[in-house]
Design a protein around this motif. Structure first.
Motif, short mmCIF file in Angstrom:
data_model
loop_
_atom_site.label_atom_id
_atom_site.label_comp_id
_atom_site.label_asym_id
_atom_site.label_seq_id
_atom_site.Cartn_x
_atom_site.Cartn_y
_atom_site.Cartn_z
N PRO A 150 52.11 -16.55 21.53
CA PRO A 150 50.41 -16.45 21.79
C PRO A 150 49.52 -17.63 21.18
O PRO A 150 48.85 -18.00 21.94
CB PRO A 150 50.01 -15.02 21.12
N ASP A 174 43.03 -18.43 31.93
CA ASP A 174 44.12 -17.51 32.15
C ASP A 174 45.07 -17.35 31.01
O ASP A 174 45.46 -16.52 30.60
CB ASP A 174 44.86 -17.76 33.41
N LEU A 175 45.35 -18.44 30.51
CA LEU A 175 46.43 -18.68 29.02
C LEU A 175 45.96 -18.07 27.93
O LEU A 175 46.32 -17.22 27.09
CB LEU A 175 46.90 -20.03 28.93
N ARG A 177 43.47 -15.71 27.98
CA ARG A 177 43.66 -14.26 28.37
C ARG A 177 44.92 -13.65 27.88
O ARG A 177 44.95 -12.45 27.19
CB ARG A 177 43.44 -14.09 29.91
N GLN A 178 45.75 -14.52 28.42
CA GLN A 178 47.25 -13.88 28.26
C GLN A 178 47.61 -13.78 26.61
O GLN A 178 48.17 -12.85 26.03
CB GLN A 178 48.36 -15.07 28.84
N GLU A 181 45.47 -10.85 25.17
CA GLU A 181 46.30 -9.47 25.46
C GLU A 181 47.65 -9.44 24.69
O GLU A 181 48.11 -8.19 24.50
CB GLU A 181 46.62 -9.35 27.10
N ALA A 182 48.06 -10.31 24.29
CA ALA A 182 49.48 -10.28 23.53
C ALA A 182 49.06 -10.18 21.85
O ALA A 182 49.99 -10.01 21.36
CB ALA A 182 50.20 -11.66 23.72
#
Length: 360
Positions: A150, A174-175, A177-178, A181-182
């Motif tokens: 992350p 988007d990265l 966001r990922q 979320e992680a």
């Protein structure tokens, strides 16, 4: 790396009419004696102390006397014992040994060591190592992100946001966001900031709030400061959360967030939203000034020039004012203080302001 300047500006511009920046009005929701930060659980998120139990206060900064030498500083506190793993690359980086940091990181980079690859990227991005020698920062961040960790996804995403290409911006968002979320706390703050940027007004602030809360609980000072501003401003926030605005402001200030330190200082000095405490307010104002906050340095200079809460000291006033003036702030009243100094005092103030500027 965070989107701190962007989110701070957007939050302040997005709040409803009548909701003013705390540094101007010092409006907070609760008495600080009722909601206090617990420094013993600094990394555990927000915990309430019972009424009347104050947190451990950080040691105050002591301004160098006019007659002292620039190099005369108190001995640092003893380092706590540490028996964990040692990262030679980051250790060299923290000591300013950038070439040694690069060589140590390079020995591990390219073999799936995302932290080493991220460090090389940062050295290049900050121009501490030449791009012609190491390659582009973006490529190093991309390599680190291939690990899927992350923190590396967040760092690569942040780099893509600054590329100027729309496709890169979308990929970077988007990265981030990922990564958020992680569970990466910096990414959570950054993603909340992006939600505000993409959704103007209260909608963006409301959507960002849970991400800021997650980040603040992980002790990210930028997120803690954001909560101190958003909780009083958003109508739908429960009262029990609004009552935590001072708590989060204090936590951000204790985390060296200079704007939070300034806000807290002015609230204490003016007795706005909390009991007036001139001594503690000036202590926080000094901390903000030493952290490079221009407004704090200017206000501290004024207090020393007038002897408000401190012994009047024109040379110290000039020292702080000159440090602020170096960053573009000019105050006619303080220019008059400078003009009133004798040549020796002015020379000393200039010397001390240069030493102070090295801390910024």
């Amino acid at each position: 790396m965070t989107l701190r300047p962007l989110v701070t500006a957007i939050i302040l511009l997005s709040l409803a009419p009548g909701i003013s920046h705390a540094s101007a009005l010092g409006r907070f929701a609760t008495d600080p004696e009722l909601v206090s930060g617990d420094r013993s659980s600094l990394f555990g998120g927000g915990r309430l102390l019972p009424p009347g139990i104050a947190p451990e206060r950080p040691a105050p900064y002591h301004l160098q006397p006019a007659g002292a030498k620039v190099g005369d500083l108190p001995d640092p506190p003893p380092e706590p014992a540490y028996d964990g793993p040692v990262d030679l690359a980051y250790g060299a980086y923290q000591r300013g040994l950038y070439n040694a940091a690069y060589e140590a990181a390079l020995a591990r980079a390219g073999r799936g060591d995302a932290r080493a690859e991220t460090l090389v990227g940062e050295l290049v991005e900050r121009r501490l190592i030449a791009e012609s020698r190491a390659g582009t920062a973006l490529e190093w961040y991309r390599m680190a992100a291939e690990s899927g960790l992350p923190f590396a996804l967040n760092r690569y995403g942040m780099a893509l946001l600054t590329s100027g290409e729309e496709a890169d911006h979308d990929k970077g968002a988007d990265l981030i966001r990922q990564a958020a979320e992680a569970g990466d706390p910096l990414a959570a703050f950054n993603y909340g900031s992006l939600l505000i940027d993409e959704n103007p007004g209260k909608e963006g602030l409301t959507r960002a709030l849970p991400w800021f809360e997650a980040s603040a609980e992980a002790d990210i000072a930028d997120a803690q400061y954001a909560l101190s501003q958003l909780y009083p401003a958003l109508e739908d926030v429960p009262e029990e959360k609004k009552a935590l605005s001072v708590f989060w402001l204090r936590r951000a200030a204790e985390g060296d967030h200079d704007t939070a330190q300034l806000d807290l200082a002015l609230a204490l000095i003016n007795g706005q939203g909390m009991p007036r405490n001139l001594e503690k307010g000036i202590d926080w104002l000094r901390r903000a000034a030493l952290n490079g906050n221009v407004a704090a340095a200017s206000r501290l200079a004024y207090l020393y020039s007038k002897g408000i809460g401190v012994e009047a000291d024109p040379e110290t006033a000039a020292t702080f004012y000159l440090s602020a003036r170096r960053l573009g702030l000019v105050e006619p009243d303080m220019e008059a203080v400078l003009d009133g100094l004798d040549p020796d005092m002015r020379t000393s103030a200039v010397r001390r302001s240069r030493a102070l500027a090295q801390r910024y």
